[in-house]
Design a protein around this motif. Sequence first.
Motif, PDB file in Angstrom:
ATOM      1  N   SER A 194      77.169  10.135 -47.652  1.00 41.95           N
ATOM      2  CA  SER A 194      77.422  11.039 -46.522  1.00 41.95           C
ATOM      3  C   SER A 194      77.888  10.284 -45.270  1.00 41.95           C
ATOM      4  CB  SER A 194      76.176  11.873 -46.222  1.00 41.95           C
ATOM      5  OG  SER A 194      75.200  11.060 -45.619  1.00 41.95           O
ATOM      6  N   GLU A 195      77.193   9.149 -44.959  1.00 41.21           N
ATOM      7  CA  GLU A 195      77.642   8.384 -43.789  1.00 41.21           C
ATOM      8  C   GLU A 195      79.051   7.849 -43.999  1.00 41.21           C
ATOM      9  OE1 GLU A 195      74.987   5.261 -42.776  1.00 41.21           O
ATOM     10  OE2 GLU A 195      73.669   6.576 -41.637  1.00 41.21           O
ATOM     11  N   LEU A 196      79.343   7.441 -45.249  1.00 38.31           N
ATOM     12  CA  LEU A 196      80.679   6.944 -45.556  1.00 38.31           C
ATOM     13  C   LEU A 196      81.722   8.022 -45.364  1.00 38.31           C
ATOM     14  CD1 LEU A 196      80.923   4.724 -48.736  1.00 38.31           C
ATOM     15  CD2 LEU A 196      81.382   4.136 -46.364  1.00 38.31           C
ATOM     16  N   ARG A 197      81.365   9.247 -45.782  1.00 35.15           N
ATOM     17  CA  ARG A 197      82.295  10.375 -45.603  1.00 35.15           C
ATOM     18  C   ARG A 197      82.498  10.681 -44.126  1.00 35.15           C
ATOM     19  NH1 ARG A 197      86.102  11.492 -49.279  1.00 35.15           N
ATOM     20  NH2 ARG A 197      85.199  11.520 -51.361  1.00 35.15           N
ATOM     21  N   ASP A 198      81.422  10.442 -43.319  1.00 35.80           N
ATOM     22  CA  ASP A 198      81.581  10.622 -41.870  1.00 35.80           C
ATOM     23  C   ASP A 198      82.559   9.601 -41.308  1.00 35.80           C
ATOM     24  OD1 ASP A 198      79.837  12.694 -41.870  1.00 35.80           O
ATOM     25  OD2 ASP A 198      78.097  11.529 -41.179  1.00 35.80           O
ATOM     26  N   LEU A 199      82.494   8.390 -41.872  1.00 37.03           N
ATOM     27  CA  LEU A 199      83.397   7.334 -41.393  1.00 37.03           C
ATOM     28  C   LEU A 199      84.823   7.603 -41.876  1.00 37.03           C
ATOM     29  CD1 LEU A 199      83.755   4.558 -39.990  1.00 37.03           C
ATOM     30  CD2 LEU A 199      83.270   3.498 -42.190  1.00 37.03           C
ATOM     31  N   TYR A 200      84.933   7.767 -43.189  1.00 42.04           N
ATOM     32  CA  TYR A 200      86.267   7.951 -43.769  1.00 42.04           C
ATOM     33  C   TYR A 200      86.566   9.436 -43.948  1.00 42.04           C
ATOM     34  CZ  TYR A 200      86.141   2.934 -44.658  1.00 42.04           C
ATOM     35  OH  TYR A 200      86.081   1.577 -44.517  1.00 42.04           O
ATOM     36  N   GLY A 237      82.077   9.018 -36.559  1.00 42.22           N
ATOM     37  CA  GLY A 237      81.312   8.348 -37.617  1.00 42.22           C
ATOM     38  C   GLY A 237      81.285   6.838 -37.476  1.00 42.22           C
ATOM     39  N   VAL A 238      82.229   6.289 -36.715  1.00 39.76           N
ATOM     40  CA  VAL A 238      82.291   4.828 -36.537  1.00 39.76           C
ATOM     41  C   VAL A 238      81.003   4.305 -35.898  1.00 39.76           C
ATOM     42  CG1 VAL A 238      83.505   2.961 -35.334  1.00 39.76           C
ATOM     43  CG2 VAL A 238      84.810   4.807 -36.415  1.00 39.76           C
TER      44      VAL A 238
END
Lengths: 148, 413
Positions: free
Chosen positions: A2-8, A116-117
């Motif tokens: 989920s955090e990765l999806r927020d970033l990317y 997200g960064v």
Amino acid sequence: MSELRDLYQEVILDHNKHPRNYGALEDADRHAEGHNPLCGDEITVHVKLEGDKIADIRFEGSGCAISKASASVMTETLKGKTVEEAGALFERFHELVTGKADEDLETLGKLAVFGGVSEFPVRVKCATLSWHTTRAALNESGTKISTE
Amino acid sequence: MSTTSAATRYDVERVRRDFPILDRQVNGKPLVYLDNAASTQKPTAVIEAVRDYYATHNANIHRGVHRLSQEATAAFEAARATMARFVGAEQSEEIIFTRGTTESINLVAFSYGRANVKAGDEIVVTEMEHHSNIIPWQLLCEQVGAVLKPAPIDDTGDLILDELESLLTERTKIVAVGHVSNALGTINPIARIAEMAHAVGAVLVVDGAQATPHATVDVRALGADFYACSGHKMYGPTGIGVLYGRRELLDAMPPYQGGGEMIRTVSFEGSTWAEVPHKFEAGTPNIAGAIGLAAAADYLESLGREAIAAHELDLMAYGTAHLEAIPGVHMIGTAREKTAVLSFVFESAHPHDIGTILDNEGVAVRTGHHCAQPVMKHFGVPATARASLGVYNTHEEIDALVAAMGKVRELFA
């Protein structure tokens, strides 16, 4: 994931794959180069000013998805803005990616996708490289800037 | 000893129990530590050796007549003897404790270099060197008016030996080469390079930072005049390293830094220097670090250095096959003789993005130029992702890396 999806986010992946305003700008009157030694990102920003207004802005270079997408979205955002407005936007963008933004993200428009960064502190420099470089171009400092 | 028998005897699960950090989780997943070329984790034996020194023996060395100082001195000098055996030096006095490989190479450049390299002389390095085996020579060349010449590598990451040999002339005073490339894993044929260097009267300086953790090192068999390595890359503490130098070279060299410990007599009319190795160890050294480093060397010997090499070669072959099978992955560094490094790029994702996604899966790799920008330039890439192997890595961890690359493909392919 989920955090990765927020970033990317999709917008970021899209701008990475198909960067907008990419390439040289023949009648530009301001240029600056930026460099992130940590990951080898290199970017050149070209700006054409009309009075106090950014009439056109383009970028070239290579880098990670975050730095490329950030440069792409930035050029879309800054076109037509005044130098002063650009400076204010950079400050708000910086607060966003460092997790210090407490305002309504909607006023940031598409820049909000970089929220997200803030969960990935080592990637903040990737997101801000193009902005630092643009500020150097607008200030006509003319020196190569580095995130280190 | 055959690769198979050594790999069979090697009990990686037992090795893993020696490393407390391997119990921790990252992002809710078991840590998969594949950044060993940057720094290795520490076994309990090293952590305990450092703790025991501070808890029971701590004092300054070579000074006091009191008991603790005697114990600390004995432990420090015993560490020197251990490191002499570990690299195959003839005498303990040929081992100088430094802060690490970088300082070891700078010591040679400053002390041997300034005394022996003159204007118009040449220093030969290779295109695959770590920056710490380039910059000290560049600085020396600038100071004395000498010329730095890089020997090229081919597209597998192998040193082109003929080209190296053709650079060597009577003007060559120093040849400086990495034993193992940190960015590519290439193992250089040091013994052959030593013959070439000695044939023109040059000395050979070897950057062994990436070799000591993986293979047996015998400086005399290699023909190295100087050999540098770092504690933290071979399961020892940070801030400690070794410079091996041939005794007659060390004896003739001027001091490196001035201060306490390195003198015999001091007066304002002129001072005299201590014998080697103390001549090169100004100030109170990293005593605990040296003791921890010796514990690391003993630990590696207890695992068996040939068994370690076989285990890591086996893992490297497994990792190479599985990474290469991922569409879009391209390996950087495929030399015939290589060890422990899996450097790669992926066509649609920048290494930095790969690093973030792998970290999210608990997999620690290095991404970037690996302090070897000429290597990146040679291969035409800004950076690579690098998985580097150590004594505790397993086939399952390679599987975790490959599975995490699947997440990269999900987002970027």
